[in-house]
Structures are given as structure tokens and as C-alpha cells.
Design a protein around this motif. Structure first.
Motif, mmCIF file in Angstrom:
data_model
loop_
_atom_site.group_PDB
_atom_site.id
_atom_site.type_symbol
_atom_site.label_atom_id
_atom_site.label_comp_id
_atom_site.label_asym_id
_atom_site.label_seq_id
_atom_site.Cartn_x
_atom_site.Cartn_y
_atom_site.Cartn_z
ATOM 1 N N TRP A 1 97.429 -81.106 -141.190
ATOM 2 C CA TRP A 1 98.551 -80.299 -141.671
ATOM 3 C C TRP A 1 99.759 -81.207 -141.806
ATOM 4 N N ASP A 2 100.584 -80.922 -142.801
ATOM 5 C CA ASP A 2 101.680 -81.837 -143.112
ATOM 6 C C ASP A 2 102.706 -81.104 -143.969
ATOM 7 N N ARG B 1 94.589 -80.018 -151.430
ATOM 8 C CA ARG B 1 95.528 -79.460 -150.467
ATOM 9 C C ARG B 1 95.467 -77.940 -150.550
ATOM 10 N N LEU C 1 99.954 -71.290 -142.132
ATOM 11 C CA LEU C 1 100.901 -72.177 -142.799
ATOM 12 C C LEU C 1 102.091 -71.384 -143.307
ATOM 13 N N ALA D 1 104.640 -76.221 -145.603
ATOM 14 C CA ALA D 1 103.486 -76.821 -144.927
ATOM 15 C C ALA D 1 102.242 -76.734 -145.812
ATOM 16 N N ASN D 2 101.464 -77.795 -145.798
ATOM 17 C CA ASN D 2 100.190 -77.876 -146.516
ATOM 18 C C ASN D 2 99.110 -78.355 -145.564
ATOM 19 N N TYR D 3 97.887 -78.011 -145.895
ATOM 20 C CA TYR D 3 96.738 -78.618 -145.223
ATOM 21 C C TYR D 3 96.100 -79.549 -146.242
ATOM 22 N N LYS E 1 103.903 -72.484 -136.682
ATOM 23 C CA LYS E 1 104.676 -73.711 -136.888
ATOM 24 C C LYS E 1 104.969 -74.397 -135.556
ATOM 25 N N PHE F 1 101.713 -76.101 -134.297
ATOM 26 C CA PHE F 1 101.425 -77.380 -134.947
ATOM 27 C C PHE F 1 102.379 -78.470 -134.473
#
Length: 380
Positions: free
Chosen positions: A52-53, A66, A82, A86-88, A345, A348
Motif C-alpha cells: 500500500w502506498d 494498482r 483504502l 492511497a493505492n495498493y 489508514k 497501515f
């Protein structure tokens, strides 16, 4: 005449290549002699890394897929994990290998020998590294070759395993949402363990479906595959083809690998404890740890004994691993409580070791208290 290398790397996997990539960017390889010992030519997609980013992040040029949505599921609820930007993200290893190896071609002083690393001997002023072919000498040695036998059956540092088999499937009927991944689907039978399905869709008819356990022991191979087949049937998949399979076994341990570091020797990657013990995730942590390596290498006097800096997250991971090792059926309850009671959030941030104490307390209080208190009382 024997060459004295500045650096020898045992293993050219994620950690070794990540460090070399960052050494190039930091101009630390100019006029340096480097030896890589690796039998694998790194010309195939042997694994995928997901993380995750933020929407914009490191190595975005290598991201092959993504997801803007990701779910946590149990038999009662489905939670969207998410939010915001945020993306995976998924990176296929071959894209990373090609990217770094292409950069390394510009450095003729970097020698790749397709030899198997056997052992090393630290002579304080230098390190002698032995392969199956020859002996080499270096000022600094970075080792990513992991020997699981060193940590098996360790009472003080129990070993959980994140083990899985995944099928890349193509279905006849459209069944998947290509924009929505499933981190953990705990709606499946637990059978006394921590078991979940992990689903990464690439289109309405294509996905990676993975049966994953956090547990001390592996299963017979057919048990993973029967579980995947049953899961697909439950989701309404009437017909499908298996395009390819993947299989893995990631150590989840807080074993103090760093104690084997010396002035001239640094253990990296899984062999250095860089795999996050409570999740098994590696990619983002490897970026962070590699950046710390670069900071050390920029010093006029390099001492790898200074690399490890203990923090409170190691303590949290220690409790988590011990709880799940002693009572492996608790995983579903632990993760369900976290995602039901805490904003994802914050979870993570906690798992990325970027949270503050207030956020950490919120996550901790969401977990079943008695098992963690018992683990805390046994902590030594």
C-alpha cells in the motif's frame, strides 16, 4: 592475481539490487570494485511484490497494476481499507530486475559471477567470502542468503510462516472487480489456524487467488489448491483455467539477525530481518532499510554494527508473533477487531512503523487483550 573488492554481495535479490540501485543514485559506485555472487540469472518473473502506498511513490515506473479499493472481509462484514489517495500496488520482479540490471551495465567494475555463496570469514580488516568455485576478499560484505535452519525451533524467537499457494486464473464468466483487491477474506474455515484468501483482480475474468496462512506449519499442497477451488465455486466461478501458479513461504520472526553484523559485514533482506514480522511484507521496508544503508556508506568511517536501531515496533511485532504462535486460531479475531474498530489508514501507518503513540494505542486496544497481556507477562 586476486582482486580485493570494495564490496561483495551474496545474492542479487530485492535487497541486494535495491542497495546497488541506491548506491548508483548516490554516486557511491564510482571507481568501486563490486562482486555479485548469484546463481540465478534474474531473467524471469519469479515473484511479485505488493504494497500500500500513496498515489505517487517510489518505483511507480515499475508498477504493473494498482488498485484504488481494497477490502477486508469476514463472514459478517466487508470493510473498505483504502481511502484518499492511497493505492495498493503490484510490481513484478522481472521489471525490477531489468530496471536495476540495466543501470548496472554502465559500471564495468561490477562483476557478476554465477556462483553459489557458501560461507564468509570476518578478518576484521577484510572479509573472505567463499563460493562453490573460489575464495574472494572484500572490504565490506553484504549477505542476503537466508538460512532458515538457524532460526527454526528457537524457543525465545518462535517462527511463524506466511505460506501460500496462488493461482492466476482466467474465468469464463466475469466475476471480479478489476479495481478492487481483497487483502484478507476471513470468511473461509479457519481449522484452528489463521487462514484467509487474498485476491488481486486484473480484469473481470482474470485474477490471482491465493490461499494464505500465518501459522507454524505448512500444509500438504493439495489442501491449498482444494481451498482455492472451493472458494472460486462459492464466488460463482463455474469454469476457469489456471494460467500459472505461485508458491511461497515467508518467515515471520523477530529473531535478532542484526547481532551477526560486524564492522565490515551487514546481513540484508530476509537474512537481516528486513521482512516485517507481523505482515510478511518486504518491498517498502526494503526501500527504507536500503536508504539507511546508503546513509551509513556515506560516512567517512563505515561500521555496520551501527545499522540496527531498536524501536517500539519490534516490541509490538514480538508480542504479535508470540500470540499467534501460541494460539494460531486468534488471527481472524485480531485482524477483524483491528479493521472493525480502527480507521484503516491508522492501521497501515502502524504496520509501516510511521504511526504516533496515540494511534498505536488505538490499534493495540482494539486487539483481544488477554492473550496479549499473557504474552507481555512472558516477555523477557
Amino acid at each position: 592475481m586476486q582482486i580485493n573488492y570494495d564490496y561483495i554481495f551474496a545474492g542479487a535479490g530485492l535487497a541486494g539490487l535495491m542497495i546497488l540501485d541506491k548506491m548508483i543514485d548516490a554516486r557511491l559506485l564510482e571507481r568501486k570494485k563490486v562482486l555479485l555472487l548469484e546463481t540465478d540469472v534474474k531473467n524471469s518473473n519469479d515473484r511479485t511484490w505488493c504494497f500500500w502506498d500513496d498515489e505517487s511513490g517510489d518505483f511507480d515506473n515499475l508498477v504493473s497494476k494498482r488498485w484504488k479499493q481494497a477490502l477486508f472481509v469476514n463472514e459478517k462484514q466487508t470493510i473498505e481499507c483504502l481511502s484518499g489517495d492511497a493505492n495498493y500496488k503490484m510490481i513484478e520482479s522481472i521489471r525490477f530486475y531489468d530496471y536495476v540490471l540495466d543501470k548496472l551495465k554502465k559500471y564495468p567494475e561490477i562483476i557478476w559471477k554465477k556462483e553459489k555463496f557458501i560461507s564468509f570469514e570476518d578478518k576484521n580488516s577484510s572479509v573472505i567470502v567463499t563460493s562453490n568455485i573460489a575464495k574472494y576478499t572484500a572490504t565490506f560484505f553484504l549477505n542476503s542468503v537466508f538460512d532458515v535452519s538457524k532460526i527454526e525451533n528457537n524457543i525465545k524467537y518462535p517462527l511463524l510462516k506466511q505460506h501460500f499457494i496462488g493461482w492466476f486464473v482466467r474465468t469464463t464468466n466475469p466475476i471480479f472487480d478489476a479495481d478492487c483487491a481483497t487483502f484478507m477474506d476471513f470468511s473461509i474455515q479457519q481449522k484452528g489456524n489463521t487462514r484467509f484468501m487474498y485476491v488481486l483482480p486484473f480484469s473481470q475474468t482474470e485474477a490471482l487467488v491465493e490461499y494464505t496462512l500465518f501459522s507454524p506449519d505448512l500444509l500438504p499442497e493439495n489442501e491449498y489448491e482444494e481451498a482455492i477451488s472451493d472458494y472460486l465455486k462459492e464466488k460463482g466461478v463455474t469454469s476457469f483455467d489456471i494460467i500459472k501458479r505461485e508458491q511461497g513461504n515467508i518467515p515471520m520472526t523477530v529473531f535478532p539477525f542484526w547481532k551477526s553484523n560486524s564492522r565490515n559485514v551487514l546481513h540484508i533482506g530476509t537474512a537481516g530481518g528486513w521482512t516485517k514480522a507481523s505482515t510478511g511484507y518486504t518491498f517498502k521496508n526494503t526501500i527504507k532499510q536500503s536508504e539507511r544503508v546508503i546513509l551509513l556508506l556515506k560516512n567517512p568511517i563505515i561500521d555496520f554494527r551501527k545499522f540496527h536501531k531498536p524501536n517500539r515496533f519490534l516490541f509490538y511485532d514480538t508480542l504479535f508473533v508470540r500470540v499467534l504462535y501460541r494460539n494460531n486460531a486468534l488471527g481472524k479475531k485480531i485482524f477483524s477487531n483491528m479493521f472493525l474498530k480502527v480507521n484503516s489508514k491508522k492501521i497501515f501507518k502502524f504496520l509501516d512503523e510511521e504511526s504516533n503513540l496515540k494511534e498505536e494505542l488505538e490499534v493495540i486496544l482494539a486487539c483481544p487483550k488477554i492473550p496479549f497481556i499473557k504474552s507481555l507477562l512472558r516477555f523477557k
